[in-house]
Design a protein around this motif. Structure first.
Motif, short mmCIF file in Angstrom:
data_model
loop_
_atom_site.label_atom_id
_atom_site.label_comp_id
_atom_site.label_asym_id
_atom_site.label_seq_id
_atom_site.Cartn_x
_atom_site.Cartn_y
_atom_site.Cartn_z
N TYR A 17 13.04 -38.38 46.63
CA TYR A 17 12.31 -39.59 46.21
C TYR A 17 11.93 -39.49 44.73
O TYR A 17 11.00 -40.13 44.28
N GLY A 18 12.68 -38.65 43.99
CA GLY A 18 12.27 -38.34 42.63
C GLY A 18 12.65 -39.36 41.56
O GLY A 18 12.44 -39.11 40.38
N SER A 213 4.53 -43.94 37.12
CA SER A 213 4.42 -43.57 35.72
C SER A 213 4.11 -42.08 35.56
O SER A 213 3.40 -41.50 36.37
N GLY A 214 4.63 -41.50 34.47
CA GLY A 214 4.26 -40.13 34.14
C GLY A 214 2.89 -40.14 33.50
O GLY A 214 2.39 -41.20 33.11
N ASP A 215 2.26 -39.01 33.39
CA ASP A 215 0.95 -38.86 32.73
C ASP A 215 -0.17 -39.65 33.39
O ASP A 215 -1.28 -39.72 32.88
N THR A 216 0.16 -40.32 34.49
CA THR A 216 -0.85 -41.16 35.12
C THR A 216 -1.47 -40.42 36.28
O THR A 216 -0.78 -39.71 37.01
N GLY A 217 -2.75 -40.60 36.44
CA GLY A 217 -3.38 -40.05 37.63
C GLY A 217 -3.45 -41.14 38.67
O GLY A 217 -3.46 -42.32 38.35
N GLN A 218 -3.44 -40.77 39.94
CA GLN A 218 -3.67 -41.81 40.94
C GLN A 218 -4.96 -41.51 41.67
O GLN A 218 -5.20 -40.39 42.13
N PHE A 219 -5.81 -42.53 41.73
CA PHE A 219 -7.14 -42.36 42.30
C PHE A 219 -7.34 -43.46 43.32
O PHE A 219 -7.92 -44.50 43.02
N GLU A 220 -6.78 -43.24 44.51
CA GLU A 220 -6.89 -44.32 45.47
C GLU A 220 -8.15 -44.16 46.30
O GLU A 220 -8.71 -43.08 46.41
N MET A 242 10.02 -37.20 40.02
CA MET A 242 9.96 -35.82 39.53
C MET A 242 9.67 -35.85 38.03
O MET A 242 10.46 -36.37 37.26
N PHE A 243 8.54 -35.34 37.64
CA PHE A 243 8.25 -35.13 36.23
C PHE A 243 7.99 -33.65 36.04
O PHE A 243 7.57 -32.97 36.97
N ASP A 244 8.22 -33.17 34.79
CA ASP A 244 8.00 -31.74 34.62
C ASP A 244 6.56 -31.42 34.23
O ASP A 244 6.20 -30.28 33.98
N GLY A 280 6.00 -28.71 37.21
CA GLY A 280 5.77 -30.09 37.61
C GLY A 280 5.16 -30.16 39.00
O GLY A 280 4.80 -29.15 39.61
N GLY A 281 5.05 -31.40 39.51
CA GLY A 281 4.48 -31.59 40.83
C GLY A 281 3.08 -32.16 40.78
O GLY A 281 2.41 -32.13 39.76
N ILE A 282 2.66 -32.69 41.90
CA ILE A 282 1.36 -33.36 41.98
C ILE A 282 0.27 -32.36 42.35
O ILE A 282 0.47 -31.48 43.17
#
Lengths: 480, 280
Positions: A17-18, A213-220, A242-244, A280-282
């Protein structure tokens, strides 16, 4: 070629799903400040009580320190180097799906979540969240006929402000921990579910979270309320490109169950885990808690954690109502350099409350997988009972599995049971299955699903199939 | 049943194998024709269990020489699962427990893997249920064992019955039974041996690996081979087993010592007679 090395190869499958969706995005500048908090609130056109809630949380967060007790390690997170709001450029929620950018619909279709009227799942209502906003929710009208509210939390803030004000932050106070404070200050979107008194929700509800988006945090932020006698089964899924670089995901989920209500919350977490070298990775720092406020209420967490570079997550139950029941069923699979520190907390407050914990950890590669759980029996928890079972499976000889059970009891009449085991997929077991004509991959997959069966049996039918597929995917590959 | 014109199913020729660099098999020769029952006897450590594992393809054993032909084809080139699918079966001395994997599901997947290879259609759960219930009779096994995890919590005798049940389902052409009699009381031994006898036919061959005569009292072998120090020392009819029972294995030790000494001598002589040019 040792059996262990080969099993290791099997679990190292590329992430499917990258991909990144090429879509114009509105982002705010990197960094966090009071102005950013105000900006997010303004973008969402929020009422004053919510802005106050956010600002209070931000002030609390400033005074807090990142927790360091978990069995994980990572470079310091630079909170000023994260984008706190990103949304595809389109006007606020569209009235009809036809007006949603086809690229977004395509993205979700690619992820196996078709949203269009013709293709959507027939028995599950879906809220699709892309970066910081919800882009569509299916079956809203049909659910409304039963009085069920299922929408994005941003919409709920506008249309059902009184419910949000009454329940938001009552299960997970904003100052509960460092990440819940951060989330309370900057949360963007998520789902809101309200099941009125006496209603059994006619279909499963599901939210699918996609970071793009890269560099974005997700705060749900997710809030589920089941009134007296109501019941609902809710499913949550998630993936990311997939972002590094590492990305931060810090969600808060709150569940409220009143008298005789029942909430079943299932997660299949498949955030990007980083590459085989751990790049990389969350970073998945999540606070999930359910409150069995009413007597005889029931909250059940089921999670299948396969993704993320780091998972820090303890879905918990506060068993306040008499005879209320909390459950936690978990499968956590870690591979390569993934780190998971996950478990649950069961707070037995009311009399005769019961809880069950079944945790299955599978560690492969150089990964580390820890179960951390608390069972607490309060002074009024007369006749309360807990049963915990924590099993670990090791694949290869480089992975680590830990179990940290914490037990506190102030009630002599409460009963607490804890069982733990560790096993390894042995070369002899694999050979036994192979010598009966069963291929290597299928043999591994049979043993892993066998190990996870107690948990998979708890998942809703569609999800059980998906979880089995997901594990099989991670285990698929050439025998070589 | 010996028929000189019966087709050769398994032909083992000068087979050598090591485990962890330690040579265990040192040149085994053995031919199995359809319809035959062979018994390999020998002391612990003689290499008889290793022979069974090597034939089935256990990854811990490394073949260092020789060949094994299965119906004329190279058996050693195949993965263990492929060997099973074409009809080679190993009944384990110590069947492993596999928690979480349902015995019924395991038996069905295994049976279907073999059937696919034979060009038969796969059995669905209902058709398989009928088949397995019929085959349970072969070992008088309680259907309750189908619902449990593979071998988990089975007694020694139940595990061995489960092995023979698998054999009854897979219908192998060559069945190797490694110490199937170990750990069985006399009643269980009769049941297990009865199963083996029922399954033996003019089309298949059985290789019994055993320590004791008592298994051969209930399954009559056509050939008995005595194994020692990684090779077959002597081959005879069923009376050889009786002789072993009577005389014990001590004479085998003497014979193997004599054999190894003469081989060493021959090797030294061969090396000593080489000219420097040949060595270089």
């Amino acid at each position: 070629m040792t059996a262990a090395a080969t099993v290791g190869d099997l679990v190292s499958q590329p992430y499917k799903y990258g991909f990144v969706t090429d879509i114009e995005t509105e982002k705010i500048a990197k960094g966090l400040s009071e102005d950013v908090v105000r900006l997010i609130s303004a973008k969402k056109d929020e009422p004053a009580f919510l802005l106050d809630f956010r600002l209070r949380a931000y002030q609390q967060w400033l005074k807090m320190d990142e927790p360091d007790w978990a069995s994980i390690g990572h470079a310091p997170i630079d909170y000023q180097n994260i984008i706190y709001y990103a949304a595809p450029k389109q006007q606020a929620k569209k009235a009809s799906l036809d007006e949603v950018d086809p690229k977004l619909l395509e993205t979700f279709e690619k992820l196996g979540i078709p949203l269009s009227e013709q293709k959507r799942l027939s028995n599950v209502a879906v809220d699709a969240v892309f970066d910081s906003v919800s882009i569509a929710t299916t079956y809203k009208e049909k659910l409304a006929e039963h009085g069920v509210i299922f929408c994005s939390i941003s919409e709920a803030v506008k249309d059902h402000a009184e419910l949000i004000e009454r329940y938001l932050g009552t299960v997970v106070p904003s100052n509960d921990n460092y990440f819940s404070a951060l989330n309370s200050a900057v949360f963007s979107d998520g789902s809101f579910v309200f099941i009125p008194k006496g209603v059994a929700c006619p279909m499963d509800l599901s939210t699918y979270f996609r970071i793009n988006s890269g560099d974005t945090g997700q705060f749900e932020r997710t809030l589920i309320v089941a009134e007296e006698g109501a019941s609902v089964s809710y499913l949550e899924g998630c993936t990311a490109p997939m972002f590094d670089t590492n990305q931060l995901h810090a969600a808060v989920v709150e569940l409220v169950a009143l008298d005789d209500a029942s909430i079943k919350y299932s997660t299949v977490q498949n955030w990007y885990a980083g590459d085989e070298n751990g790049v990389g990775g969350i970073y998945n720092f999540v606070t999930k808690r359910g409150q069995c406020r009413g007597d005889r209420s029931h909250i059940s967490w089921t999670q299948v954690e396969t993704g993320s570079a780091i998972t820090w997550k303890y879905p918990s139950c506060v068993l306040q109502g008499a005879d209320s029941v909390g459950e936690f069923y978990s499968v956590a699979l870690t591979n390569n350099h993934q780190q998971a520190d996950t478990g649950t907390k069961m707070f037995h407050i009311g009399p005769r409350t019961r809880s069950t914990i079944v945790s299955k950890g599978i560690s492969a590669g150089h990964s580390s997988n820890s179960y951390r759980g608390l069972v607490q029996m309060g002074p009024k928890a007369v006749g309360a009972r807990n049963y915990s079972q924590c099993d670990s499976m090791l694949i290869g000889d480089q992975a680590a599995a830990n179990t940290y059970p914490y037990i506190r009891s102030q009630q002599p009449d409460a009963s607490i049971e804890h069982e733990a085991s560790t096993c390894r997929i042995s070369a002899d077991q694999l050979f036994y299955l192979q010598s009966r004509g069963i291929g290597f991959e299928e043999a591994v997959s049979m043993m892993v699903s066998g190990f996870c069966r107690d948990v998979f049996n708890q998942l809703p039918l569609e999800f059980a199939a998906e979880a089995d597929k997901l594990l099989a995917l991670k285990l698929e590959g050439s025998v070589g | 049943m010996i028929r000189p014109d019966a087709p050769v199913l398994l032909e083992i020729c000068d087979l050598r194998a090591s485990v962890e660099e330690q040579p265990i098999l040192k040149g085994v020769n053995l031919t199995l024709r359809a319809g035959e029952i062979h018994a390999v006897m020998g002391r612990n450590g003689s290499g008889k269990s290793t022979l069974s594992k090597v034939l089935a393809g256990h990854p811990a054993y490394r073949v260092t020489g020789g060949s094994v032909l299965y119906r004329g084809d190279d058996l050693l080139a195949l993965q263990p699962e492929q060997r099973a699918r074409i009809g080679l079966f190993l009944g384990f001395q110590y069947p492993v427990e596999i928690p979480g994997v349902s015995n019924l599901e395991f038996l069905r997947v295994a049976t279907n893997a073999r059937r696919l290879e034979q060009g038969l259609e796969e059995l669905d759960t209902f058709a398989f249920e009928d088949l397995v219930r019929e085959r349970l009779q072969v070992v008088q096994m309680d259907p309750a064992f189908l619902e449990r995890s593979v071998n988990e919590g089975f007694s020694g005798g139940e595990k061995k019955r489960n092995e023979i049940l698998q054999m009854a389902l897979l219908q192998p052409l060559v069945a190797i039974l490694d110490e199937t009699d170990s750990g069985l009381d006399i009643d269980a031994l009769r049941i297990v041996a009865g199963g083996v006898n029922q399954l033996a036919s003019a089309d298949n061959a059985t290789l019994l690996i055993t320590h004791y005569q008592r298994l051969l009292d209930v399954i009559t072998p056509d050939y008995v081979h005595v194994m020692a120090a990684g090779r077959i020392l002597r081959t005879g009819g069923k009376e050889l087993a009786l002789e072993l029972e009577e005389r014990g294995y001590d004479w085998v030790d003497v014979e193997i010592e004599r054999l190894e000494a003469s081989e060493l001598e021959a090797l030294a002589a061969a090396q000593g007679s080489r000219t420097p040019a040949e060595v270089g």
